[in-house]
Design an enzyme around this catalytic site. Structure first.
Site, PDB file in Angstrom:
ATOM      1  CE1 TYR A  11      28.914  22.313 -29.492  1.00 17.78           C
ATOM      2  CE2 TYR A  11      26.902  22.889 -30.247  1.00 17.78           C
ATOM      3  CZ  TYR A  11      27.489  22.011 -29.428  1.00 17.78           C
ATOM      4  OH  TYR A  11      27.475  22.657 -28.459  1.00 17.78           O
TER       5      TYR A  11
ATOM      6  CD  GLU B  84     -11.564  11.004 -55.328  1.00 17.53           C
ATOM      7  OE1 GLU B  84     -10.761  12.508 -55.888  1.00 17.53           O
ATOM      8  OE2 GLU B  84     -11.820   9.970 -56.363  1.00 17.53           O
TER       9      GLU B  84
ATOM     10  CG  HIS C 172      -9.169   9.436 -64.700  1.00 20.55           C
ATOM     11  ND1 HIS C 172     -11.098   9.718 -64.465  1.00 20.55           N
ATOM     12  CD2 HIS C 172     -10.136   9.247 -62.531  1.00 20.55           C
ATOM     13  CE1 HIS C 172     -11.990   9.313 -62.877  1.00 20.55           C
ATOM     14  NE2 HIS C 172     -11.183   8.931 -62.286  1.00 20.55           N
TER      15      HIS C 172
ATOM     16  CG  ASN D 254      -8.894   2.606 -56.887  1.00 16.89           C
ATOM     17  OD1 ASN D 254      -9.960   2.012 -56.489  1.00 16.89           O
ATOM     18  ND2 ASN D 254      -8.668   4.268 -57.077  1.00 16.89           N
TER      19      ASN D 254
ATOM     20  CG  PHE E  28      -8.300   4.413 -52.606  1.00 16.32           C
ATOM     21  CD1 PHE E  28      -8.430   6.279 -51.819  1.00 16.32           C
ATOM     22  CD2 PHE E  28      -9.415   4.016 -52.090  1.00 16.32           C
ATOM     23  CE1 PHE E  28     -10.005   6.874 -51.739  1.00 16.32           C
ATOM     24  CE2 PHE E  28     -10.516   4.462 -52.301  1.00 16.32           C
ATOM     25  CZ  PHE E  28     -10.316   5.297 -51.299  1.00 16.32           C
TER      26      PHE E  28
ATOM     27  CE1 TYR F 168     -17.713   3.746 -57.092  1.00 13.65           C
ATOM     28  CE2 TYR F 168     -15.308   2.656 -55.808  1.00 13.65           C
ATOM     29  CZ  TYR F 168     -16.075   3.713 -57.051  1.00 13.65           C
ATOM     30  OH  TYR F 168     -14.998   4.816 -57.360  1.00 13.65           O
TER      31      TYR F 168
ATOM     32  NE  ARG G 297      32.359  18.396 -29.317  1.00 18.97           N
ATOM     33  CZ  ARG G 297      32.085  19.817 -28.383  1.00 18.97           C
ATOM     34  NH1 ARG G 297      31.257  19.304 -27.401  1.00 18.97           N
ATOM     35  NH2 ARG G 297      32.096  21.025 -28.704  1.00 18.97           N
TER      36      ARG G 297
END
Length: 539
Positions: A296, A442, A86, A200, A357, A56, A299
């Site tokens: 507060y 995915e 991409h 990746n 990834f 792959y 303090r």
């Protein structure tokens, strides 16, 4: 020229930030050990090709196309197509400083030797970085599933001589092939797996997250100084910072903030006697007053600021692990001695698919960082409210004389309130969402890119809120003159007044806010205060 050596194991957030923001002062190299690992890793890929094995990412399609085998004579086209397809990011380009950080971080990950890329391409990336020839990278388009695919693809596209690239000679984006030629750089040519090796990983979210952490740490330290100055301006008590109180609760951040406040509020520190000499005339002026306890936001500064510091340190640990992690898929193990589980029959395979990834680690850390740092603005805005309210401060309304004719800091407080309220949106965790992508291959994503970008926006808002508080605190000190505070806080006051004058009547405030914001963001404010702290303390 300072050189930062990338070895895949020792990059820290501050160094990465400096690579991004101090171009011209820093040169980047890759260690010889890392180069050796890169060569060994590439040899594994070449061996697989020579043996006609199917793996792959090397000779298959990607994602849902993982079962499609690609002929050897089309492997380069496969990698080029991967980058082009991409490059689907949208929006404004990353600021060039952040794009430099992203590129440097990707080089550092390649230096680990798990990517299978050739040394020549890594050296081309280093050369482009050092010449500030940086690809156009859109800000939006990553879900942090198989890493930050779109931003990293845009990074690679420019290096291929396609798309656009920053030209440091003209300070604008121009066609990448021309920029590379002008700077005597050669477009990269991708072989098997090399396109995938470039995209990746989690480098978009981790690079931006590194900037978020550097700025978060700086604003948290600045907020401690500013809170001390506000306490003086409001005639607050310093008794709540007694070391015994904070030792009783054990938390490190709380104890460190209380310790800093004691240094700021009790004046000079004597290294020999390990004692402070009280030199605040303001504090002496109301010693023994009827006020027993402060609100507060005065303090409880150590308790609230303290957990912010602890949050930053926790997130820093996660991010710096991520900076030096192998985030590829598949991963290339040139040294089989890495080993695996002896119960798994093929434990000694050198190309192994996994999920490093996935951006969940940095995404969760950056969401948590935003939640933590946000409290600095929540506290600061309330102190601004006290400083500008005459019923609470005992000072002129909105910190200006001739109120009515002048509005003073009335709307500056509104700005602080607006930014603080806006941050309530940004603390919503991006990583609590997920959408299935790539035909359900995915099917769980991190949304880490969004976690990083919104954290940066939130932190900038916090910087501006505490900058407004600093302006108000200095104005309060002016109304208490001729009394003086401690030497450290007087030095902070003088730094502010070197940039912004006393507010005697209404004027355009935005430039003042911007000037003080820069003192906070740049670290100048903390540097002035830090000079007064004991040198044996690790601040």
């Amino acid at each position: 020229m300072h050189t930062i050596e990338l070895d895949g194991d020792s990059l820290c957030c501050q160094d990465l930030y400096d690579i991004g923001y101090k171009f011209g002062d820093i040169n980047v190299t890759v260690s010889q050990e890392a180069k050796n690992r890169i060569i060994q890793s590439r040899n594994v890929v070449q061996d697989i090709l020579d043996k006609n094995q199917v793996k792959y990412g090397i000779n298959t399609g990607f994602g849902n196309f993982a079962t499609v085998v690609i002929p050897n004579d089309e492997l380069s086209a496969l990698q080029r197509n991967l980058i082009r397809s991409h490059c689907a990011g949208v929006g404004k380009p990353l600021p060039i400083e952040r794009a430099r950080m992203l590129l440097a971080l990707r080089i550092n990950v390649l230096a680990k030797g798990f990517s299978g890329i050739s040394l020549g391409i890594v050296e081309s990336l280093v050369a482009a970085l050092n010449k500030n020839c940086i690809s156009y990278i859109p800000e939006k388009g990553t879900v942090g599933a198989s890493g930050d695919l779109a931003p990293l693809a845009h990074m690679a596209l420019g290096m291929m001589g396609e798309g656009t690239m920053w030209n440091p000679n003209t300070n604008k984006f121009e066609p990448a092939n021309g920029v590379l030629a002008e700077h005597e750089l050669t477009p990269i040519e991708l072989g098997a797996k090399e396109g995938l090796a470039l995209i990746n990983g989690t480098q978009f979210m981790a690079a931006l997250g590194s900037e978020a952490l550097v700025r978060a740490k700086n604003v948290a330290l600045a907020a401690d100084v500013i809170a001390a100055l506000s306490l003086e301006g409001l005639l607050g008590s310093n008794k709540a910072f007694d070391a015994r109180i904070h030792r009783a609760r054990r938390h490190n951040g709380q104890q460190q903030v209380a310790k800093r406040l004691r240094h700021f509020l009790f004046g000079d520190y004597n290294q020999q006697t390990k004692t402070h000499s009280q030199q605040s005339e303001i504090a002496e002026s109301h010693r023994g007053c009827h006020r027993v306890q402060d609100a507060y936001t005065l303090r409880c500064i150590p308790q609230v600021h303290g957990v912010v510091h602890d949050t930053i340190e926790f997130c820093l640990g996660i991010l710096e692990n991520e900076l030096n992690s192998g985030t590829d898929n598949p991963m290339v193990f040139a040294d089989q001695a890495h080993g695996g589980d002896a119960l798994i029959e093929d434990w000694n395979e050198q190309i192994v698919s996994g999920g490093n990834f996935h951006g969940e680690y940095p995404a969760k850390a950056l969401d948590y960082l935003a939640i933590g740092v946000n409290e600095l603005a929540n506290m600061s805005e309330r102190r601004i409210a006290r400083l500008t309210d005459p019923n609470l401060s005992g000072l002129p309304a909105f910190l200006v004389n001739e109120g009515g004719l002048n509005s003073g800091f009335m709307i500056a407080h509104c700005t602080a309130s607006s930014l603080t309220s806006e941050n309530k949106v940004y603390v919503h965790p991006a990583s609590s969402d997920t959408l299935s992508t790539s035909a359900s291959k995915e099917d769980h994503v991190s949304m880490g890119g969004m976690a990083a970008t919104k954290s940066l926006t939130l932190i900038e808002n916090v910087e501006r809120v505490v900058a407004i508080e600093l302006m108000c605190a200095c104005q309060a000190i002016d109304f208490l003159r001729p009394l003086k505070t401690t030497p450290v806080l007087e030095s902070v006051y003088e730094l502010v007044r070197s940039k912004v004058a006393y507010y005697d009547k209404d004027r355009h405030l935005s430039p003042d806010i911007d000037a003080i914001h820069e003192l906070v963001r740049s670290g100048q404010l903390w540097q002035v205060a830090n000079k007064f702290l004991p040198k044996d303390d690790n601040y």
